[in-house]
Design a protein around this motif. Structure first.
Motif, mmCIF file in Angstrom:
data_model
loop_
_atom_site.group_PDB
_atom_site.id
_atom_site.type_symbol
_atom_site.label_atom_id
_atom_site.label_comp_id
_atom_site.label_asym_id
_atom_site.label_seq_id
_atom_site.Cartn_x
_atom_site.Cartn_y
_atom_site.Cartn_z
ATOM 1 N N CYS A 1 -3.224 15.069 14.862
ATOM 2 C CA CYS A 1 -1.875 14.794 15.217
ATOM 3 C C CYS A 1 -0.696 14.608 14.329
ATOM 4 N N PRO A 2 0.523 14.749 14.459
ATOM 5 C CA PRO A 2 1.579 14.741 13.665
ATOM 6 C C PRO A 2 1.361 13.247 13.103
ATOM 7 N N PHE A 3 1.419 12.163 14.142
ATOM 8 C CA PHE A 3 1.503 10.756 13.785
ATOM 9 C C PHE A 3 0.318 10.116 13.011
ATOM 10 N N CYS A 4 -0.698 11.034 13.171
ATOM 11 C CA CYS A 4 -1.711 10.388 12.279
ATOM 12 C C CYS A 4 -1.453 10.655 11.072
ATOM 13 N N ALA A 5 -1.121 11.782 11.043
ATOM 14 C CA ALA A 5 -0.712 12.364 9.283
ATOM 15 C C ALA A 5 0.365 11.418 9.259
ATOM 16 N N ARG A 6 1.012 11.266 9.719
ATOM 17 C CA ARG A 6 2.082 10.299 8.766
ATOM 18 C C ARG A 6 1.166 8.995 8.527
ATOM 19 N N GLY A 7 -0.028 8.250 9.665
ATOM 20 C CA GLY A 7 -0.543 7.233 9.411
ATOM 21 C C GLY A 7 -1.477 7.819 8.228
ATOM 22 N N ALA A 8 -1.977 8.842 7.578
ATOM 23 C CA ALA A 8 -3.017 9.515 6.443
ATOM 24 C C ALA A 8 -1.866 9.079 5.285
ATOM 25 N N LEU A 9 -0.880 9.385 5.217
ATOM 26 C CA LEU A 9 -0.186 9.285 4.562
ATOM 27 C C LEU A 9 0.525 7.207 4.363
ATOM 28 N N VAL A 10 0.656 7.165 5.146
ATOM 29 C CA VAL A 10 0.977 5.531 4.659
ATOM 30 C C VAL A 10 -0.724 4.602 4.071
ATOM 31 N N VAL A 11 -1.843 5.367 4.248
ATOM 32 C CA VAL A 11 -2.847 4.876 4.030
ATOM 33 C C VAL A 11 -2.890 5.465 2.171
ATOM 34 N N LYS A 12 -2.867 6.471 1.782
ATOM 35 C CA LYS A 12 -2.681 6.990 0.488
ATOM 36 C C LYS A 12 -1.456 6.468 0.112
ATOM 37 N N GLU A 13 -0.554 5.650 0.393
ATOM 38 C CA GLU A 13 0.911 4.521 -0.208
ATOM 39 C C GLU A 13 -0.094 3.859 -0.530
ATOM 40 N N LYS B 1 -3.382 2.838 -1.335
ATOM 41 C CA LYS B 1 -3.856 3.286 -2.385
ATOM 42 C C LYS B 1 -3.160 3.224 -3.509
ATOM 43 N N ALA B 2 -2.187 4.065 -3.739
ATOM 44 C CA ALA B 2 -1.333 4.250 -4.704
ATOM 45 C C ALA B 2 -0.676 2.568 -4.972
ATOM 46 N N LYS B 3 0.095 2.511 -4.841
ATOM 47 C CA LYS B 3 1.201 0.854 -4.671
ATOM 48 C C LYS B 3 -0.180 -0.365 -5.063
ATOM 49 N N TYR B 4 -1.494 -0.458 -4.534
ATOM 50 C CA TYR B 4 -2.163 -1.513 -4.489
ATOM 51 C C TYR B 4 -3.099 -1.105 -5.430
ATOM 52 N N GLY B 5 -3.945 0.108 -5.136
ATOM 53 C CA GLY B 5 -4.918 0.515 -6.513
ATOM 54 C C GLY B 5 -5.675 0.197 -5.047
ATOM 55 N N ALA B 6 -7.293 1.922 -5.294
ATOM 56 C CA ALA B 6 -8.050 1.927 -4.576
ATOM 57 C C ALA B 6 -9.014 0.982 -4.750
ATOM 58 N N ASP B 7 -9.125 -0.052 -6.047
ATOM 59 C CA ASP B 7 -10.349 -0.655 -5.888
ATOM 60 C C ASP B 7 -10.075 -2.001 -5.014
ATOM 61 N N LYS B 8 -8.415 -2.048 -4.791
ATOM 62 C CA LYS B 8 -8.390 -3.168 -4.536
ATOM 63 C C LYS B 8 -8.280 -3.456 -2.779
ATOM 64 N N ILE B 9 -8.819 -2.233 -2.051
ATOM 65 C CA ILE B 9 -8.632 -2.371 -0.542
ATOM 66 C C ILE B 9 -9.613 -1.670 -0.389
#
Length: 125
Positions: A1-13, A15-23
């Protein structure tokens, strides 16, 4: 759904902000019954997961969410160089169906009825 697509972008952000090894992200499927492509997409993603390509498949699903179909799942699997025979067998298997059903049971137990839904350290956000 479009809402999940936006949620996926939040997860990507995140990971970028905190590092994949931190979360740590624990993805759970919640294929809603009114979305005809949700369960087949979840089964395909779990089949890809068995070959170590869950997140790549996940991202490709969202990039192609306007054309979800069996042909799209096979094309994504091909593009990701998955073993197609294994992919097709896995997505049709009772074992993969049980994995998706277990995620649904978790959502029901937690009272989660919609998507996307996030818990941080067990707390709903």
């Amino acid at each position: 759904c479009p809402f999940c697509a936006r949620g996926a972008l939040v997860v990507k952000e995140l990971k970028a902000k905190y590092g994949a090894d931190k979360i740590r992200i624990a993805y759970k499927h919640l294929p809603l019954g009114f979305h005809e492509n949700a369960r087949p997409a979840a089964l395909a993603a779990q089949a890809a997961n068995r070959q170590g390509k869950f997140w790549e498949f996940h991202d490709a699903l969202f990039a192609n969410q306007d054309k979800l179909s069996d042909a799209t799942y096979v094309k994504i699997a091909t593009d990701l160089k998955l073993d197609l025979a294994k992919f097709n067998a896995d997505r049709a298997s009772a074992e993969v169906a049980k994995e998706v059903d277990a995620d649904l049971a978790d959502a029901n137990r937690l009272g989660i009825q919609g998507t996307p839904n996030f818990l941080i350290n067990g707390v709903p956000v």
